[in-house]
Write an enzyme that holds these catalytic residues in place. Structure first.
Site, short mmCIF file in Angstrom:
data_model
loop_
_atom_site.label_atom_id
_atom_site.label_comp_id
_atom_site.label_asym_id
_atom_site.label_seq_id
_atom_site.Cartn_x
_atom_site.Cartn_y
_atom_site.Cartn_z
N LYS A 80 0.85 -1.19 0.00
CA LYS A 80 0.00 0.00 0.00
C LYS A 80 0.89 1.24 0.00
O LYS A 80 1.51 1.57 1.00
CB LYS A 80 -0.92 0.03 1.23
CG LYS A 80 -2.14 0.83 0.92
CD LYS A 80 -2.56 1.98 1.77
CE LYS A 80 -1.80 3.06 2.33
NZ LYS A 80 -1.91 4.34 1.63
N GLY A 100 7.49 5.15 7.76
CA GLY A 100 6.66 6.34 7.91
C GLY A 100 6.81 6.94 9.28
O GLY A 100 7.87 6.85 9.89
N SER A 101 5.73 7.54 9.77
CA SER A 101 5.81 8.30 11.02
C SER A 101 5.69 7.38 12.24
O SER A 101 5.05 6.34 12.18
CB SER A 101 4.69 9.34 11.05
OG SER A 101 3.44 8.68 11.04
N THR A 118 1.91 6.48 13.17
CA THR A 118 1.30 5.43 12.35
C THR A 118 1.98 4.09 12.63
O THR A 118 1.31 3.05 12.66
CB THR A 118 1.38 5.80 10.85
OG1 THR A 118 0.73 7.07 10.68
CG2 THR A 118 0.70 4.78 9.99
N GLY A 119 3.29 4.13 12.87
CA GLY A 119 4.01 2.90 13.23
C GLY A 119 3.43 2.25 14.47
O GLY A 119 3.26 1.02 14.53
N CYS A 126 13.98 10.38 5.58
CA CYS A 126 14.06 9.86 6.96
C CYS A 126 15.46 10.01 7.53
O CYS A 126 15.63 10.24 8.71
CB CYS A 126 13.59 8.42 7.00
SG CYS A 126 14.15 7.43 5.62
N GLU A 153 11.24 15.58 14.41
CA GLU A 153 11.53 15.46 12.97
C GLU A 153 10.64 16.44 12.22
O GLU A 153 9.42 16.31 12.22
CB GLU A 153 11.23 14.02 12.51
CG GLU A 153 11.60 13.77 11.08
CD GLU A 153 11.34 12.32 10.65
OE1 GLU A 153 10.23 11.81 10.89
OE2 GLU A 153 12.25 11.72 10.06
P1 NAP Z 1 2.33 8.26 7.72
O1 NAP Z 1 0.94 8.46 8.21
O2 NAP Z 1 3.23 7.53 8.61
O3 NAP Z 1 2.25 7.54 6.29
C1 NAP Z 1 3.04 6.45 5.89
C2 NAP Z 1 2.18 5.36 5.26
O4 NAP Z 1 1.27 4.84 6.23
C3 NAP Z 1 1.31 5.85 4.11
O5 NAP Z 1 1.19 4.83 3.14
C4 NAP Z 1 -0.01 6.08 4.80
O6 NAP Z 1 -1.09 6.10 3.91
C5 NAP Z 1 -0.06 4.90 5.72
N1 NAP Z 1 -1.01 5.04 6.83
C6 NAP Z 1 -1.50 6.16 7.41
N2 NAP Z 1 -2.32 5.86 8.41
C7 NAP Z 1 -2.39 4.51 8.49
C8 NAP Z 1 -3.07 3.58 9.33
N3 NAP Z 1 -3.86 4.00 10.33
N4 NAP Z 1 -2.89 2.27 9.13
C9 NAP Z 1 -2.06 1.82 8.15
N5 NAP Z 1 -1.41 2.65 7.32
C10 NAP Z 1 -1.56 3.98 7.48
O7 NAP Z 1 3.02 9.63 7.37
P2 NAP Z 1 2.36 11.01 6.88
O8 NAP Z 1 1.12 11.33 7.70
O9 NAP Z 1 2.17 10.94 5.43
O10 NAP Z 1 3.51 12.03 7.24
C11 NAP Z 1 3.57 12.60 8.54
C12 NAP Z 1 4.97 12.70 9.05
O11 NAP Z 1 5.59 11.40 9.09
C13 NAP Z 1 5.93 13.50 8.20
O12 NAP Z 1 5.82 14.85 8.43
C14 NAP Z 1 7.26 12.94 8.61
O13 NAP Z 1 7.73 13.55 9.78
C15 NAP Z 1 6.96 11.49 8.89
N6 NAP Z 1 7.33 10.61 7.75
C16 NAP Z 1 8.45 9.88 7.85
C17 NAP Z 1 8.85 9.07 6.80
C18 NAP Z 1 10.08 8.25 6.85
O14 NAP Z 1 10.66 7.94 5.81
N7 NAP Z 1 10.52 7.82 8.00
C19 NAP Z 1 8.09 9.02 5.63
C20 NAP Z 1 6.92 9.77 5.55
C21 NAP Z 1 6.56 10.56 6.62
P3 NAP Z 1 -1.69 7.52 3.40
O15 NAP Z 1 -0.52 8.39 3.07
O16 NAP Z 1 -2.46 7.11 2.21
O17 NAP Z 1 -2.51 8.06 4.52
#
Ligand code: NAP
Ligand code: MG
Length: 491
Positions: A185, A238-239, A242-243, A294, A393
């Site tokens: 996904k 990801g964040s 969400t992790g 990241c 971050e």
């Molecule tokens: P995020 O929520 O962690 O998104 C990462 C992935 O998880 C996306 O595919 C997202 O889908 C999915 N996701 C979101 N909610 C979920 C849930 N409840 N269950 C399962 N999967 C879910 O990150 P974001 O909200 O896009 O970004 C927020 C912050 O996260 C950023 O500002 C940054 O600080 C951090 N981030 C870190 C990394 C990294 O490489 N470590 C990457 C991205 C973001 P959708 O996008 O379709 O909601």
């Protein structure tokens, strides 16, 4: 005037996900608009799958794992398919680079660099597939004991929007090399390259159901996938928030996870460092991908005697930095979406209001569309290590400088956040290089370097709150499999 490069993605279109080897729309008929961050305009759509389609995808992956040819295919044949996919990506490299740049707003040269790294992943894991061996273990008299590395089964990969193609490649490469099947996904904000590579995987000849691509919202498709009882293992980038949600869902089924949750990575610059060599690397580590990385080097710790000199030089460079559309290929592109732009701006405003010194700001190109999600780079100086800016971050082009007194102080500051993903150490003193590299808590430490240009062979992952498990390199193959011990009695 900005130069508008010819659009290689000629036709705007409605993309489809992939379930069981077929390109399909969402059963509910819904789509999500795909927006280009450079101008904020919609140029395509992707399906908005929900739990119904997630069910179908997990079932297809299960069937391909249990009954399809996949589980019985020799490792070298799985490797050959991955290699073939890499060659198709190379053939479509310009198209994919342009697609990734348009979908995420990243400068086109970064899109090209992402394609190059993506090809390397398929090449690496294609070659590695038949090179993972078990052990034979000395045991009791009359027994022979051995181990096999076996796939988990159905793996769910949930990937972010910052490097969609590369992160997909490290998940697909390792998971499929070990004989798992996958449901991926991608993020709603950047799904196109994942879909396109899924199409190329069909062309490469992957059996149906081995690689399923589910687009949709995180709260719908993502949550349904991470809670699905038919998934055996989850890998997520990801964040941290969400992790946590994904790990809670995994805990309900007692299944394993790999978590890559970002960082607040330090680069430590000692007074004896080769500053000429360090300088472009220090700047690139926070400007690349607009800081939405990241492993971004978002904190620079500078030994007091050279602090002013380094801060001045970085200030001059930051004043020259320009953000603009992906196809203008400037220093950096826009943020991924309006929310991320606001998030970064809020950090900057709050830090400035808290009295943190703004050393320099870059600019947004005068011709950049007002509807794009641009943020000018900002360099903050003399930051207090306990400030929010020093701890959280930001995920944007925001760099913080800190002064340190001695080696012990530098290590304390480097380790003084909840994160531990990557670190850089700049010094000519060999003994110090070893001491500091060992004492910094980070999954990767670079000495007189940073980021090492993709480094698909290098194990990558976090200490502390940056996550657990390892991706990239051979280590990822261990995460993507489990050890089975077999004992024969023959007395
Ligand atoms: P995020 O929520 O962690 O998104 C990462 C992935 O998880 C996306 O595919 C997202 O889908 C999915 N996701 C979101 N909610 C979920 C849930 N409840 N269950 C399962 N999967 C879910 O990150 P974001 O909200 O896009 O970004 C927020 C912050 O996260 C950023 O500002 C940054 O600080 C951090 N981030 C870190 C990394 C990294 O490489 N470590 C990457 C991205 C973001 P959708 O996008 O379709 O909601
Ligand atoms: Mg987009």
């Amino acid at each position: 005037m900005l130069q508008n490069l010819s659009r290689i993605v000629a036709q705007d279109k409605n993309f489809l996900g992939i379930i069981n080897g077929r390109r399909v729309a969402a059963t509910n008929g819904k789509t999500i608009p795909v927006v280009c961050p450079s101008d904020g305009l919609e140029f395509a759509t992707v399906p908005s799958y929900d739990a119904i389609d997630v069910d179908r995808a997990v079932d297809a992956a299960r069937q391909a794992f249990e009954e399809g040819p996949w589980s019985r295919m020799p490792a070298f044949e799985r490797g050959r398919l991955l290699t073939r996919l890499g060659l198709l990506i190379e053939k479509h490299g310009d198209e994919l680079a342009a697609l990734e740049a348009r979908d995420t707003g990243k400068p086109i040269r970064q899109g090209k660099a992402d394609v190059a790294a993506t090809i390397r992943y398929y090449e690496f894991y294609g070659g590695a597939a038949d090179k993972i061996h078990g052990d034979t273990i000395p045991f009791l008299d009359g027994y022979t004991a051995l181990t096999l590395r076996e796939p988990h089964g159905v793996v769910a990969g949930i990937t972010p929007w910052n490097y969609p193609m590369q992160i997909m490649a490290r998940v697909v490469g390792a998971a499929l090399a070990m004989g798992n099947t996958l449901v991926i996904k991608p993020a709603e904000d950047a799904s196109l390259s994942t879909i396109r590579i899924g199409e190329l995987a069909i062309e490469a000849g992957f059996p149906d159901g081995v690689l399923n691509i589910i687009t949709g919202y995180g709260s719908e498709a993502g949550a349904a996938l991470s809670a699905h009882p038919g998934v055996d293992y989850v890998t997520f980038t990801g964040s941290p928030a969400t992790g946590t949600a994904i790990q809670q869902a995994a805990a309900a089924h007692n299944r394993g996870v790999t978590m890559e949750l970002g960082g607040k990575s330090p680069q430590i610059v000692f007074a004896d460092a080769d500053i000429e060599k360090a300088f472009p690397v220090l700047v690139n580590a926070i400007i690349q991908n607009g800081g939405q990385t990241c492993s971004a080097g978002s904190r620079i710790l500078i030994e007091r005697p050279i602090y002013d000199k380094v801060a001045d030089a970085l200030g001059s460079r930051f004043r020259e930095l320009v953000a603009g559309p992906h196809d203008a290929d400037l220093d950096l592109g826009p943020m991924i979406n309006a929310a991320q732009k606001r998030r970064v701006e809020n950090y900057v405003t709050a830090a400035a209001e808290a009295g943190i010194e703004v050393i320099a700001r870059g600019s947004i190109h005068i011709d950049a569309p007002l509807t794009g999600f641009y943020v000018a780079p900002v360099l903050f100086g003399a930051v207090d290590p306990s400030a929010t800016l020093a701890q959280e971050e930001v995920f944007g082009p925001v760099l913080s400088l800190f002064a340190f007194e001695d080696e012990a102080d530098a290590i304390r500051m480097a380790n003084g956040t909840e994160y531990g993903l990557v670190a850089g150490v700049w010094t000519k003193d060999g003994a110090r290089q070893h001491r500091v590299a060992k004492r910094v808590r980070a999954g990767q430490v670079y000495v007189n370097a940073y980021g090492a240009g993709g480094g698909v062979e290098l194990p990558f992952g976090g200490f502390k709150r940056s996550g657990h498990g390892r991706e990239k390199g051979f280590e990822a193959l261990y995460d993507m499999s489990a050890t089975k011990t077999i004992v024969f009695r023959h007395d």
